[in-house]
Write a protein that holds these residues in place. Structure first.
Motif, PDB file in Angstrom:
ATOM      1  N   ASN A  51       1.754   2.690  -3.151  1.00 34.76           N
ATOM      2  CA  ASN A  51       0.593   3.024  -3.993  1.00 34.76           C
ATOM      3  C   ASN A  51       0.353   1.926  -5.034  1.00 34.76           C
ATOM      4  OD1 ASN A  51       0.068   5.329  -2.675  1.00 34.76           O
ATOM      5  ND2 ASN A  51       0.646   6.713  -4.334  1.00 34.76           N
ATOM      6  N   VAL A  52       0.424   0.692  -4.574  1.00 30.98           N
ATOM      7  CA  VAL A  52       0.234  -0.428  -5.500  1.00 30.98           C
ATOM      8  C   VAL A  52      -1.124  -0.321  -6.171  1.00 30.98           C
ATOM      9  CG1 VAL A  52      -0.703  -1.897  -3.673  1.00 30.98           C
ATOM     10  CG2 VAL A  52       0.256  -2.945  -5.715  1.00 30.98           C
ATOM     11  N   LYS A  53      -1.170  -0.699  -7.444  1.00 33.60           N
ATOM     12  CA  LYS A  53      -2.439  -0.742  -8.157  1.00 33.60           C
ATOM     13  C   LYS A  53      -2.624  -2.124  -8.745  1.00 33.60           C
ATOM     14  CE  LYS A  53      -1.566   3.279 -10.317  1.00 33.60           C
ATOM     15  NZ  LYS A  53      -1.890   4.325 -11.287  1.00 33.60           N
ATOM     16  N   VAL A  54      -3.864  -2.478  -9.030  1.00 36.75           N
ATOM     17  CA  VAL A  54      -4.130  -3.792  -9.598  1.00 36.75           C
ATOM     18  C   VAL A  54      -4.877  -3.623 -10.910  1.00 36.75           C
ATOM     19  CG1 VAL A  54      -4.142  -5.076  -7.438  1.00 36.75           C
ATOM     20  CG2 VAL A  54      -6.228  -3.993  -8.234  1.00 36.75           C
ATOM     21  N   TYR A 100       0.838  -1.204   0.000  1.00 37.07           N
ATOM     22  CA  TYR A 100       0.000   0.000   0.000  1.00 37.07           C
ATOM     23  C   TYR A 100       0.874   1.256   0.000  1.00 37.07           C
ATOM     24  CZ  TYR A 100      -4.173  -2.739   1.306  1.00 37.07           C
ATOM     25  OH  TYR A 100      -5.217  -3.617   1.338  1.00 37.07           O
ATOM     26  N   ASP A 101       1.968   1.188   0.750  1.00 38.97           N
ATOM     27  CA  ASP A 101       2.869   2.342   0.846  1.00 38.97           C
ATOM     28  C   ASP A 101       3.477   2.700  -0.505  1.00 38.97           C
ATOM     29  OD1 ASP A 101       2.501   2.840   3.451  1.00 38.97           O
ATOM     30  OD2 ASP A 101       4.224   1.686   4.169  1.00 38.97           O
ATOM     31  N   TRP A 144      -7.719 -12.193  -0.125  1.00 41.38           N
ATOM     32  CA  TRP A 144      -7.560 -11.324  -1.306  1.00 41.38           C
ATOM     33  C   TRP A 144      -8.544 -10.149  -1.245  1.00 41.38           C
ATOM     34  CZ3 TRP A 144      -4.449  -9.830  -4.956  1.00 41.38           C
ATOM     35  CH2 TRP A 144      -4.915  -9.252  -6.116  1.00 41.38           C
ATOM     36  N   ALA A 145      -9.774 -10.431  -0.798  1.00 42.61           N
ATOM     37  CA  ALA A 145     -10.784  -9.371  -0.678  1.00 42.61           C
ATOM     38  C   ALA A 145     -10.336  -8.322   0.347  1.00 42.61           C
ATOM     39  CB  ALA A 145     -12.137  -9.962  -0.288  1.00 42.61           C
ATOM     40  N   GLU A 146      -9.686  -8.784   1.416  1.00 42.45           N
ATOM     41  CA  GLU A 146      -9.158  -7.860   2.429  1.00 42.45           C
ATOM     42  C   GLU A 146      -8.131  -6.924   1.788  1.00 42.45           C
ATOM     43  OE1 GLU A 146      -8.406  -7.957   6.234  1.00 42.45           O
ATOM     44  OE2 GLU A 146     -10.550  -8.429   6.370  1.00 42.45           O
ATOM     45  N   PHE A 147      -7.226  -7.515   1.031  1.00 38.92           N
ATOM     46  CA  PHE A 147      -6.216  -6.690   0.365  1.00 38.92           C
ATOM     47  C   PHE A 147      -6.885  -5.719  -0.595  1.00 38.92           C
ATOM     48  CE2 PHE A 147      -3.829  -6.361  -3.711  1.00 38.92           C
ATOM     49  CZ  PHE A 147      -2.920  -5.401  -3.305  1.00 38.92           C
ATOM     50  N   ARG A 148      -7.839  -6.219  -1.389  1.00 43.51           N
ATOM     51  CA  ARG A 148      -8.497  -5.372  -2.389  1.00 43.51           C
ATOM     52  C   ARG A 148      -9.335  -4.267  -1.751  1.00 43.51           C
ATOM     53  NH1 ARG A 148      -9.326  -3.829  -5.931  1.00 43.51           N
ATOM     54  NH2 ARG A 148     -10.190  -4.720  -7.832  1.00 43.51           N
ATOM     55  N   ALA A 149      -9.729  -4.483  -0.489  1.00 42.08           N
ATOM     56  CA  ALA A 149     -10.526  -3.465   0.204  1.00 42.08           C
ATOM     57  C   ALA A 149      -9.652  -2.317   0.673  1.00 42.08           C
ATOM     58  CB  ALA A 149     -11.265  -4.087   1.386  1.00 42.08           C
ATOM     59  N   GLY A 150      -8.345  -2.496   0.647  1.00 40.08           N
ATOM     60  CA  GLY A 150      -7.462  -1.432   1.118  1.00 40.08           C
ATOM     61  C   GLY A 150      -7.555  -1.239   2.615  1.00 40.08           C
ATOM     62  N   VAL A 151      -7.723  -2.338   3.339  1.00 38.48           N
ATOM     63  CA  VAL A 151      -7.860  -2.249   4.800  1.00 38.48           C
ATOM     64  C   VAL A 151      -6.537  -1.827   5.429  1.00 38.48           C
ATOM     65  CG1 VAL A 151      -8.381  -3.502   6.900  1.00 38.48           C
ATOM     66  CG2 VAL A 151      -9.645  -3.989   4.823  1.00 38.48           C
TER      67      VAL A 151
END
Lengths: 309, 413
Positions: B259-262, B256-257, B406-413
């Motif tokens: 600014n990763v994008k998917v 996240y630090d 994966w959903a947790e990661f995609r949520a940007g928690v």
């Protein structure tokens, strides 16, 4: 709407049926294209999986409903820091900010066209409706071109001297997503506002001025209250689709930290064996939006009453 | 469910033995026993086995799902193809249509799951479908694919020998290979200072501060975590160990630090400059050269895949759904695509993903200019499948845990 029934005497019953019959296509439409699909979503959310293919197996019988997916969603939604809670709060604030900004942009535009459009009104209206001809997706893609490193936004800002070097607007900023939402939905807000503001009787404003109100007071005490239903309608029209939006953050950011509730729904519906979770999320979101919608109906009814409508 | 005599060697005893060995989790076993329990012959029914290179699977055959007879004339109806978008050259369709005097219609899906859902609903009857290897077992067990009559597909001999008899479908009973790919790291040589090759651990390029906001992972809940595991030296990229899942989730979130994008638009994000570093499929790396803006040469593109071959690898296949209206024509179409000339043209002119055809020599591909020299790493070789790590099917419980993380990661928690 009850005029025709009131007007006639003995004949009324038949005429009533005639007018009610006119509603039939709409009712059928709603049942076939809204209620039925909604029931299917509910049955998927409360259903199970095909044991072999792991595809969703909707449960049509309410007595057999399995609430596991809803329990998972609600638990996740009310646990601070959990995925659904985080995205939901984020979505709420993005929509709130985007809707407020849209209102701040749309109201003056609609007001200007309605009051001061003059002989340009037709042309201005065409200008307002023109964005409807271009699909939302195309407008977002255009936005990407404008915002990219060597895009026009950077060129203009550097030329004016606000920026020294190109700024990466697309590197996952919340602001890009919110402005994208505003850009995408603002035309949908201008039109209902315009339609309403255009209908406001000018003699009411003249009366206010005659009674000593300043132009601002006339606006605040007459125009604004009169346009409350239009503001509410505009807010509802753009806030509802914004809540389900997932391609705007995908296109303008792509960063997980700006993903919305629609992205989570998409993630669960698109693949894997937790489609019921995605469906339950849809239902929970719909219940939430229904509450908002209910408030809208209540508020417009109250506004109508207050205006003596 | 009736079992074909050839399959009876996989009795329940052996199945339990295998699952106890950790190939299949117990919970999934109970799911399938429950699934099969409803049928009248109970326990002797075929059960799903999770295939992997270490556990090659001969897919079961069923009496009520026979293959087509040999020597039939191809039907004259419209051939209906169900495929990923951009995964088949329209010229190939035209060529086939002309040769057989039929119409060819293609419909697209966006995820295999979506496709499986539609096919299993029975509402659609496509003639050709492109499944992935982790779906074959369930599609066969659910009787959604028909066994192939290989007499119609003599061109299967053009395929790499190991993929003529692959671990997910021994003897190519239901599928023939279509494309192969690896998952590596794509990058812009003209934009970044340090390429993956400059790192002792190349996966660490994802954390390079210089590429902040210009770094993408694939928006894929299996592929992206796999690179996090490989970074930590875990080569079991199909692990269901909760600690491993927690590890990849933590690694992903640490990005996240950055600014990763998917995204899955790796083939345009890199050439257009939206990304400088992008987790990338090999076929996208080869296809990326067609999306470069004017003035940028192909030497701006780079693709890294582990030199020792221990990286994510996979292959997609072609199959004929059970309810196909034109099964004979479909068989001919499969054979048409395995023809070396057609396979080469489909790859080199349009798709960028590489068919596993023996005659497509990696060196010739570079010499012919199909693949730029600096993208030679994106060419898949048969030997890559010896050490490469396929993403195999997970148990149902494992899949749920992977997806929620994966959903947790995609949520940007």
């Amino acid at each position: 709407m009850s005029e025709p029934g009131r007007r006639v005497g003995a004949d009324g019953g038949r005429e009533n049926r005639f007018w009610a019959g006119l509603a039939l296509p709409g009712v059928v439409w709603l049942c076939v294209f809204f209620l039925l699909p909604f029931y299917v979503i509910l049955c998927v959310a409360l259903g199970s999986l095909d044991p072999i293919l792991l595809t969703p197996a909707p449960e049509w019988n309410p007595l057999q409903w399995n609430t596991a997916a809803f329990e998972f969603v609600l638990d996740n939604l009310f646990t601070p820091g959990a995925a659904f809670e985080t995205v939901f709060v984020r979505t709420f604030f993005y929509v709130l900010i985007a809707t407020t900004l849209s209102l701040l942009i749309a109201y003056p535009v609609a007001y200007y066209v309605a009051r001061y459009g003059g002989r340009w009104k037709g042309l201005l209206l065409v200008g307002l409706i023109a964005p409807f001809f271009i699909s939302y997706l195309m407008r977002m893609l255009a936005w990407i071109n404008l915002l990219q490193d060597d895009g026009w936004v950077n060129s203009v800002l550097i030329w004016v001297g606000i920026l020294d070097a190109p700024r990466n607007w697309l590197d996952g900023r919340a602001s890009s997503v919110i402005l994208g939402l505003v850009y995408g939905y603002v035309p949908f807000m201008i039109l209902p506002l315009y339609a309403f503001l255009d209908r406001i009787d000018r003699s009411l404003l003249e009366a206010a001025r005659d009674l000593g109100a300043s132009p601002f007071q006339a606006f605040r005490l007459v125009t604004l209250p009169l346009s409350t239903p239009a503001i509410l309608a505009g807010v509802v029209i753009i806030a509802l689709p914004m809540f389900g939006d997932y391609y705007t953050p995908d296109l303008l950011s792509g960063a997980p930290q700006t993903s919305l509730i629609g992205n989570q729904i998409n993630l669960y519906i698109r693949g894997g064996q937790q489609v019921p979770v995605g469906a339950a999320l849809v239902v929970v979101l719909m219940v939430f939006l229904t509450v908002l919608m209910g408030y809208y109906l209540f508020a417009t009814a109250r506004a109508q009453r207050r205006l003596g409508g | 469910m009736t079992l074909h005599p050839r399959e009876s060697r996989y009795g329940r005893r052996e199945f339990i033995g295998r699952s106890a060995a950790g190939i299949v989790g117990l919970s999934s076993l109970s799911t399938f026993l429950a699934a099969c329990g409803g049928s009248d012959n109970g326990g002797s029914a075929a059960e799903l086995q999770i295939a992997s290179p270490g556990n090659p699977v001969t897919q079961p055959l069923f009496d009520d799902n026979p293959m087509i007879a040999s020597g039939l004339e191809p039907e004259s109806g419209t051939l209906r193809i169900y495929n990923w978008n951009g995964y088949l050259d329209p010229k190939i369709k035209k060529g086939f249509a002309k040769e057989y005097g039929v119409k060819v219609e293609e419909t697209f899906f966006t995820t295999t799951d979506e496709a499986v859902q539609k096919i299993s609903s029975g509402a659609v009857d496509y003639d050709v479908f492109f499944p992935t290897q982790d779906r074959v077992g369930r599609l066969v067990l659910g009787k959604r694919l028909q066994p192939l009559n290989l007499e119609y597909i003599p061109n299967l001999k053009n395929v790499w020998p190991s993929l003529q008899d692959p671990w997910y479908d021994k003897g190519s009973q239901y599928t023939v290979p279509y494309m192969t790919w690896t998952t590596g790291i794509g990058y812009r040589t003209d934009k970044i200072e340090k390429t993956p090759l400059d790192y002792a651990n190349p996966y660490e390029i994802y954390w390079d501060e210089a590429n902040r906001g210009k770094m993408f992972l694939l928006d894929d809940g299996r592929d992206a975590p796999a690179h996090m595991l490989l970074k930590n030296g875990i080569t079991n990229i199909n692990t269901e160990d909760p600690e491993d899942i927690a590890l990849w989730e933590k690694e992903l979130k640490s990005l996240y630090d950055m600014n990763v994008k998917v995204s899955t638009d790796d083939y345009t994000n890199i050439p257009e400059g939206k990304a400088w570093v992008h987790q990338m499929w090999s076929g996208s790396a080869i296809g990326a050269q067609w999306y470069l803006p004017e003035g940028v040469g192909t030497d701006a593109l780079g693709f890294w895949f582990p030199a020792d071959g221990v990286g994510t690898i996979g292959s997609d296949m072609m199959a004929v759904p059970k309810d196909a209206q034109n099964p004979v024509l479909a068989h001919h179409f499969l054979d048409y695509l395995l023809d070396v000339k057609n396979g080469y043209s489909n790859f080199a002119n349009y798709v960028g993903y590489q068919p596993p055809l023996t005659k497509l020599d990696p060196d010739t591909l570079v010499a012919d200019g199909v693949v730029p020299k600096n993208l030679k790493t994106a060419i898949v070789r048969e030997s890559d499948f010896d050490k490469g790590l396929p993403l195999t099917e997970l148990t149902p419980d494992g899949q749920v845990n992977w997806q929620n993380a994966w959903a947790e990661f995609r949520a940007g928690v």
